[in-house]
Design an enzyme around this catalytic site. Sequence first.
Site, PDB file in Angstrom:
ATOM      1  N   ARG A 153      40.556  15.035  11.595  1.00 17.40           N
ATOM      2  CA  ARG A 153      40.655  13.845  11.804  1.00 17.40           C
ATOM      3  C   ARG A 153      42.509  14.415  10.818  1.00 17.40           C
ATOM      4  NH1 ARG A 153      37.237  11.182   7.847  1.00 17.40           N
ATOM      5  NH2 ARG A 153      36.703  14.094   6.850  1.00 17.40           N
ATOM      6  N   CYS A 279      45.214   9.932  19.671  1.00 13.26           N
ATOM      7  CA  CYS A 279      43.903  10.286  20.473  1.00 13.26           C
ATOM      8  C   CYS A 279      43.163   9.514  20.980  1.00 13.26           C
ATOM      9  CB  CYS A 279      43.092  11.054  19.211  1.00 13.26           C
ATOM     10  SG  CYS A 279      43.867  12.502  18.990  1.00 13.26           S
TER      11      CYS A 279
HETATM   12  C1  UDX Z   1      47.883  18.174  20.323  1.00 11.56           C
HETATM   13  C2  UDX Z   1      47.043  17.033  21.655  1.00 11.56           C
HETATM   14  O1  UDX Z   1      48.558  15.827  22.112  1.00 11.56           O
HETATM   15  C3  UDX Z   1      46.197  16.283  21.730  1.00 11.56           C
HETATM   16  O2  UDX Z   1      45.999  16.056  22.679  1.00 11.56           O
HETATM   17  C4  UDX Z   1      44.990  16.642  20.995  1.00 11.56           C
HETATM   18  O3  UDX Z   1      44.441  16.250  21.102  1.00 11.56           O
HETATM   19  C5  UDX Z   1      45.456  17.549  19.558  1.00 11.56           C
HETATM   20  O4  UDX Z   1      46.867  17.840  19.760  1.00 11.56           O
HETATM   21  P1  UDX Z   1      48.963  16.820  18.292  1.00 11.56           P
HETATM   22  O5  UDX Z   1      48.742  18.051  17.809  1.00 11.56           O
HETATM   23  O6  UDX Z   1      49.211  15.361  17.619  1.00 11.56           O
HETATM   24  O7  UDX Z   1      48.276  16.542  19.296  1.00 11.56           O
HETATM   25  O8  UDX Z   1      50.589  17.516  19.514  1.00 11.56           O
HETATM   26  P2  UDX Z   1      51.904  16.862  19.104  1.00 11.56           P
HETATM   27  O9  UDX Z   1      51.676  16.114  17.457  1.00 11.56           O
HETATM   28  O10 UDX Z   1      52.261  16.534  20.538  1.00 11.56           O
HETATM   29  O11 UDX Z   1      52.515  18.666  19.253  1.00 11.56           O
HETATM   30  C6  UDX Z   1      52.678  18.864  20.149  1.00 11.56           C
HETATM   31  C7  UDX Z   1      53.906  19.811  19.989  1.00 11.56           C
HETATM   32  O12 UDX Z   1      53.403  21.146  21.174  1.00 11.56           O
HETATM   33  C8  UDX Z   1      54.794  19.541  19.372  1.00 11.56           C
HETATM   34  O13 UDX Z   1      55.567  20.362  18.213  1.00 11.56           O
HETATM   35  C9  UDX Z   1      55.517  20.269  20.891  1.00 11.56           C
HETATM   36  O14 UDX Z   1      56.672  20.391  20.428  1.00 11.56           O
HETATM   37  C10 UDX Z   1      54.795  21.579  21.579  1.00 11.56           C
HETATM   38  N1  UDX Z   1      54.551  21.849  21.904  1.00 11.56           N
HETATM   39  C11 UDX Z   1      54.951  20.987  23.426  1.00 11.56           C
HETATM   40  C12 UDX Z   1      54.939  23.100  22.731  1.00 11.56           C
HETATM   41  O15 UDX Z   1      55.113  24.101  21.786  1.00 11.56           O
HETATM   42  N2  UDX Z   1      55.886  24.124  24.631  1.00 11.56           N
HETATM   43  C13 UDX Z   1      55.737  22.839  24.965  1.00 11.56           C
HETATM   44  O16 UDX Z   1      54.915  23.609  26.083  1.00 11.56           O
HETATM   45  C14 UDX Z   1      55.322  21.766  24.389  1.00 11.56           C
HETATM   46  C1  UDX Z   2      40.375  11.015  15.417  1.00  6.46           C
HETATM   47  C2  UDX Z   2      39.015  11.288  15.424  1.00  6.46           C
HETATM   48  O1  UDX Z   2      38.423  10.799  14.747  1.00  6.46           O
HETATM   49  C3  UDX Z   2      38.922  12.970  15.253  1.00  6.46           C
HETATM   50  O2  UDX Z   2      37.497  13.803  15.484  1.00  6.46           O
HETATM   51  C4  UDX Z   2      39.223  14.135  16.871  1.00  6.46           C
HETATM   52  O3  UDX Z   2      39.504  15.342  16.953  1.00  6.46           O
HETATM   53  C5  UDX Z   2      40.794  12.793  16.894  1.00  6.46           C
HETATM   54  O4  UDX Z   2      40.967  11.416  16.568  1.00  6.46           O
HETATM   55  P1  UDX Z   2      42.300   9.623  14.177  1.00  6.46           P
HETATM   56  O5  UDX Z   2      42.385   9.877  15.126  1.00  6.46           O
HETATM   57  O6  UDX Z   2      43.089  11.731  12.872  1.00  6.46           O
HETATM   58  O7  UDX Z   2      40.789  11.509  14.052  1.00  6.46           O
HETATM   59  O8  UDX Z   2      41.418   9.131  13.408  1.00  6.46           O
HETATM   60  P2  UDX Z   2      40.252   8.546  12.941  1.00  6.46           P
HETATM   61  O9  UDX Z   2      39.731   8.724  11.565  1.00  6.46           O
HETATM   62  O10 UDX Z   2      39.794   9.002  13.877  1.00  6.46           O
HETATM   63  O11 UDX Z   2      40.451   7.293  13.211  1.00  6.46           O
HETATM   64  C6  UDX Z   2      41.111   6.123  14.139  1.00  6.46           C
HETATM   65  C7  UDX Z   2      41.330   5.168  14.643  1.00  6.46           C
HETATM   66  O12 UDX Z   2      40.508   4.167  14.260  1.00  6.46           O
HETATM   67  C8  UDX Z   2      42.230   4.731  13.495  1.00  6.46           C
HETATM   68  O13 UDX Z   2      42.773   3.570  13.471  1.00  6.46           O
HETATM   69  C9  UDX Z   2      41.282   3.736  12.130  1.00  6.46           C
HETATM   70  O14 UDX Z   2      42.313   3.427  11.856  1.00  6.46           O
HETATM   71  C10 UDX Z   2      40.254   3.413  13.345  1.00  6.46           C
HETATM   72  N1  UDX Z   2      38.846   2.828  12.538  1.00  6.46           N
HETATM   73  C11 UDX Z   2      38.343   4.410  11.792  1.00  6.46           C
HETATM   74  C12 UDX Z   2      38.550   1.824  12.325  1.00  6.46           C
HETATM   75  O15 UDX Z   2      39.034   0.881  12.713  1.00  6.46           O
HETATM   76  N2  UDX Z   2      36.835   1.664  12.375  1.00  6.46           N
HETATM   77  C13 UDX Z   2      36.532   3.176  11.464  1.00  6.46           C
HETATM   78  O16 UDX Z   2      34.648   2.801  11.217  1.00  6.46           O
HETATM   79  C14 UDX Z   2      36.750   4.209  11.228  1.00  6.46           C
END
Ligand code: UDX
Ligand code: UDX
Length: 470
Positions: A153, A279
């Site tokens: 998370r 996510c």
């Molecule tokens: C990523 C995925 O987007 C998401 O589906 C998964 O749930 C968690 O991992 P996140 O790490 O938050 O989420 O993604 P993002 O912040 O978009 O980072 C992706 C990175 O990949 C960026 O830094 C981008 O520059 C890089 N990238 C993207 C590459 O290096 N090569 C590519 O071809 C495309």
């Molecule tokens: C989520 C999943 O928890 C994690 O396992 C996965 O890898 C990526 O997606 P994240 O999106 O970082 O993680 O946040 P999370 O803590 O899950 O909260 C998601 C959203 O739900 C936030 O907007 C949060 O405010 C909301 N939330 C969470 C609620 O409204 N109520 C809750 O009880 C918990």
Amino acid sequence: MRIAVVGSGYVGLVAGACFAELGHDVIVVDNDEQKLAALQAGQVPIHENFLPELLNRHRGKRLTFSGDLQPAVKESSAIFIAVGTPPTEQGEADLSYVESVARSISAAINGYKVVVEKSTVPVYTSEWVRRVILRNAAPPDLFDVASNPEFLREGNAVTDFLYPDRIVVGANNERCAAVLREIYAPLTDGRYYRRPEAIPQPGQVPIPPKLIVTSTQSAELIKHASNAFLAMKISFINAVASVCEAVGADVKQVCQGIGSDSRIGARFFNPGIGYGGSCFPKDLKAFRAVARECGYEFRLLDEVMRINEEQRERFLRKVRSALWTLRGKRLAVLGLAFKGGTDDIRESPAIFLVETLLQEGCRIAAYDPAAQERAREVLGSSVDFAADAYEAARGADALLILTEWDEFANLDLKRMYSQLKYPVVIDGRNLYDGESMAEFGFTYYSVGRSAVIPEHTRDAAAPARTLKNS
Ligand code: UDX
Ligand code: UDX
């Protein structure tokens, strides 16, 4: 082991730093030159607890950054793909970045490699990755594709990675599974937790974590289904909160009553303005789309998404019924990030509400402990960004709490009361309770609980009957 991680976003950067922390030699590859330069210059591009420590500890030693994928692949035994999988218009996961990385990897296979999906991807993606690599002339016995979904998370990413409830490995043969077992061995045999410099344990977590080995399809589904279930739990309690409001019950009491059942559990049962983030919204759409492609109409997910959208509308109706007309009203907004503990505003319910209230003619002063810079990129000068919660509240007609930052649950209410033009608080995260708010003389609206209206302002503050809610 030598490991390459492709993508230095929230998942890639945290995974890379944690693999180095476990003792592996890691190259994090990213094609975003700006991000790469920042990482190589010692900066920490995302707000995550313990990440600065890990980067300082390992950068330039067991952890390096590169823009060049193929040399990184050549010198690594495992390559984790953690690039973005954003949603398409239709809601499916856009896998084009994953495909382009797979194509690049194929030309650098100079010995047995395990290619690991770390990004959240639909079922069968690992088969497509294998097909792409074969199509680009890589010898079939020199690589395997595994799935290793990430459950971290944001805000708790480092401790979620190092103290997971479980590690899921999708591998279709023992040779491939053995590589992932070796990578996570410092966690699964408990040796990491015995290190004096280990990142501290975040409360009740299973040590050592179990490692679950499944087929690649099952692992890919575990990720989508886990996120869908968590989002469903949030939408369920938000729906119950709406019933509580209709019958005058208290959702906090109801949560306690429901959550005490060990089959249900109290975690992830916080009602509010709905879930956001990079996510849940996209993974539900992607899971819905992949189920339909497989011939199953997963309508339950539609309702989860509909309730989530409705939560925002319900909050807006609460603001309107508390303030009557909105044009020209000055609102103080606490919270812009999609949740507490992060600087991430992707799919943030708070940003959606701020943009809607601006369109309705409100003037907004906003404060967020970490996400203001990212919010400024989206909101520009349409919002006054305050230095703290009290400056934001100065002269406001009402205070809106939109993100569950701990800081906002411990405000000096007496000082806040003196800042506001009218002591009206509309809490979208239930950070306070009605009793203490009444003691300070606030008119207090929250989610799933009756409004608290001080005696002396009862007539003035009673929600005016408007055409919409008459
Ligand atoms: C990523 C995925 O987007 C998401 O589906 C998964 O749930 C968690 O991992 P996140 O790490 O938050 O989420 O993604 P993002 O912040 O978009 O980072 C992706 C990175 O990949 C960026 O830094 C981008 O520059 C890089 N990238 C993207 C590459 O290096 N090569 C590519 O071809 C495309
Ligand atoms: C989520 C999943 O928890 C994690 O396992 C996965 O890898 C990526 O997606 P994240 O999106 O970082 O993680 O946040 P999370 O803590 O899950 O909260 C998601 C959203 O739900 C936030 O907007 C949060 O405010 C909301 N939330 C969470 C609620 O409204 N109520 C809750 O009880 C918990």
